[in-house]
Motif scaffolding. Sequence first.
Motif, PDB file in Angstrom:
ATOM      1  N   ASP A  98       0.807  -1.217   0.000  1.00 51.10           N
ATOM      2  CA  ASP A  98       0.000   0.000   0.000  1.00 51.10           C
ATOM      3  C   ASP A  98       0.843   1.272   0.000  1.00 51.10           C
ATOM      4  OD1 ASP A  98      -2.147  -1.699   0.094  1.00 51.10           O
ATOM      5  OD2 ASP A  98      -2.573  -1.401   2.204  1.00 51.10           O
ATOM      6  N   VAL A  99       2.176   1.116  -0.171  1.00 49.28           N
ATOM      7  CA  VAL A  99       3.082   2.263  -0.097  1.00 49.28           C
ATOM      8  C   VAL A  99       4.022   2.239  -1.299  1.00 49.28           C
ATOM      9  CG1 VAL A  99       4.947   3.322   1.252  1.00 49.28           C
ATOM     10  CG2 VAL A  99       3.036   2.242   2.426  1.00 49.28           C
ATOM     11  N   ILE A 100       4.280   3.395  -1.876  1.00 46.79           N
ATOM     12  CA  ILE A 100       5.293   3.521  -2.917  1.00 46.79           C
ATOM     13  C   ILE A 100       6.265   4.609  -2.471  1.00 46.79           C
ATOM     14  CG2 ILE A 100       3.910   5.114  -4.294  1.00 46.79           C
ATOM     15  CD1 ILE A 100       5.220   3.785  -6.803  1.00 46.79           C
ATOM     16  N   ASP A 101       7.531   4.372  -2.677  1.00 45.48           N
ATOM     17  CA  ASP A 101       8.580   5.292  -2.255  1.00 45.48           C
ATOM     18  C   ASP A 101       8.545   6.563  -3.103  1.00 45.48           C
ATOM     19  OD1 ASP A 101      11.104   5.843  -0.760  1.00 45.48           O
ATOM     20  OD2 ASP A 101      11.937   5.784  -2.804  1.00 45.48           O
ATOM     21  N   VAL A 102       8.541   7.701  -2.443  1.00 46.30           N
ATOM     22  CA  VAL A 102       8.491   8.986  -3.145  1.00 46.30           C
ATOM     23  C   VAL A 102       9.722   9.167  -4.024  1.00 46.30           C
ATOM     24  CG1 VAL A 102       8.479  11.492  -2.838  1.00 46.30           C
ATOM     25  CG2 VAL A 102       7.034  10.068  -1.395  1.00 46.30           C
ATOM     26  N   GLY A 103      10.893   8.734  -3.538  1.00 43.55           N
ATOM     27  CA  GLY A 103      12.106   8.832  -4.340  1.00 43.55           C
ATOM     28  C   GLY A 103      11.993   8.039  -5.628  1.00 43.55           C
ATOM     29  N   GLU A 104      11.351   6.872  -5.547  1.00 45.24           N
ATOM     30  CA  GLU A 104      11.157   6.059  -6.741  1.00 45.24           C
ATOM     31  C   GLU A 104      10.224   6.765  -7.721  1.00 45.24           C
ATOM     32  OE1 GLU A 104       9.956   1.483  -7.947  1.00 45.24           O
ATOM     33  OE2 GLU A 104       9.625   2.147  -5.891  1.00 45.24           O
ATOM     34  N   VAL A 105       9.169   7.391  -7.211  1.00 45.70           N
ATOM     35  CA  VAL A 105       8.239   8.131  -8.067  1.00 45.70           C
ATOM     36  C   VAL A 105       8.978   9.271  -8.761  1.00 45.70           C
ATOM     37  CG1 VAL A 105       6.196   9.628  -8.098  1.00 45.70           C
ATOM     38  CG2 VAL A 105       6.186   7.530  -6.729  1.00 45.70           C
ATOM     39  N   LYS A 106       9.753  10.023  -8.006  1.00 47.27           N
ATOM     40  CA  LYS A 106      10.507  11.137  -8.593  1.00 47.27           C
ATOM     41  C   LYS A 106      11.475  10.638  -9.658  1.00 47.27           C
ATOM     42  CE  LYS A 106      10.463  14.348  -4.682  1.00 47.27           C
ATOM     43  NZ  LYS A 106      11.303  15.021  -3.668  1.00 47.27           N
ATOM     44  N   GLY A 107      12.160   9.533  -9.375  1.00 47.78           N
ATOM     45  CA  GLY A 107      13.101   8.972 -10.339  1.00 47.78           C
ATOM     46  C   GLY A 107      12.420   8.524 -11.623  1.00 47.78           C
ATOM     47  N   LEU A 108      11.279   7.862 -11.488  1.00 45.87           N
ATOM     48  CA  LEU A 108      10.533   7.421 -12.665  1.00 45.87           C
ATOM     49  C   LEU A 108      10.068   8.606 -13.506  1.00 45.87           C
ATOM     50  CD1 LEU A 108       8.414   4.566 -11.066  1.00 45.87           C
ATOM     51  CD2 LEU A 108      10.109   4.288 -12.889  1.00 45.87           C
ATOM     52  N   LEU A 109       9.564   9.628 -12.835  1.00 46.41           N
ATOM     53  CA  LEU A 109       9.106  10.811 -13.558  1.00 46.41           C
ATOM     54  C   LEU A 109      10.268  11.508 -14.256  1.00 46.41           C
ATOM     55  CD1 LEU A 109       6.511  12.260 -11.031  1.00 46.41           C
ATOM     56  CD2 LEU A 109       6.025  11.200 -13.248  1.00 46.41           C
ATOM     57  N   LYS A 110      11.417  11.553 -13.589  1.00 45.50           N
ATOM     58  CA  LYS A 110      12.599  12.230 -14.144  1.00 45.50           C
ATOM     59  C   LYS A 110      13.162  11.480 -15.350  1.00 45.50           C
ATOM     60  CE  LYS A 110      16.812  14.412 -12.536  1.00 45.50           C
ATOM     61  NZ  LYS A 110      17.665  14.663 -11.375  1.00 45.50           N
ATOM     62  N   THR A 111      13.224  10.152 -15.262  1.00 44.10           N
ATOM     63  CA  THR A 111      13.862   9.371 -16.327  1.00 44.10           C
ATOM     64  C   THR A 111      12.903   8.930 -17.421  1.00 44.10           C
ATOM     65  OG1 THR A 111      13.592   7.294 -15.107  1.00 44.10           O
ATOM     66  CG2 THR A 111      15.670   8.504 -14.790  1.00 44.10           C
TER      67      THR A 111
END
Length: 140
Positions: A98-111
């Motif tokens: 039920d949780v996704i890492d914010v850093g992972e979200v930012k990285g996906l959006l960036k790349t």
Amino acid sequence: MADYYEATLSGPAHLITPEIKALIDEYIQEHETEDSVVDGIFTLVAPEARYGEFEEIEEALVKAEIPFDRETVADYGEPAFTMYFRPGITPTPQYVCDVIDVGEVKGLLKTGGLEALQEKLAQDYPEFLPLEGKNEAVVP
């Protein structure tokens, strides 16, 4: 020593076999639980389920190909998650955190932009159809 987490198990009441009902009744007698049937969906809630699961009951549900959801609450630094089992769609129960890492979200959006994030969400957080109960017609 086992850890104990609150867990909720839900499934269509009309599909519960006598053998699975016996497992559920045994669990209820041996543990502090709440159980109910609402709109044809059976729900079992245990404030302290071993590892946040109902191992024997879940194994029997999978063997009988009965769909279920099991929600386990966050505890001891572990995130909350849900196990989904839908025969014909998931060969085994599928874990969805039920949780996704914010850093992972930012990285996906960036790349990879929004498309990469949408792919990640579709893969790791799939949409499952809700459990369907069977409401018996009330005969006057």
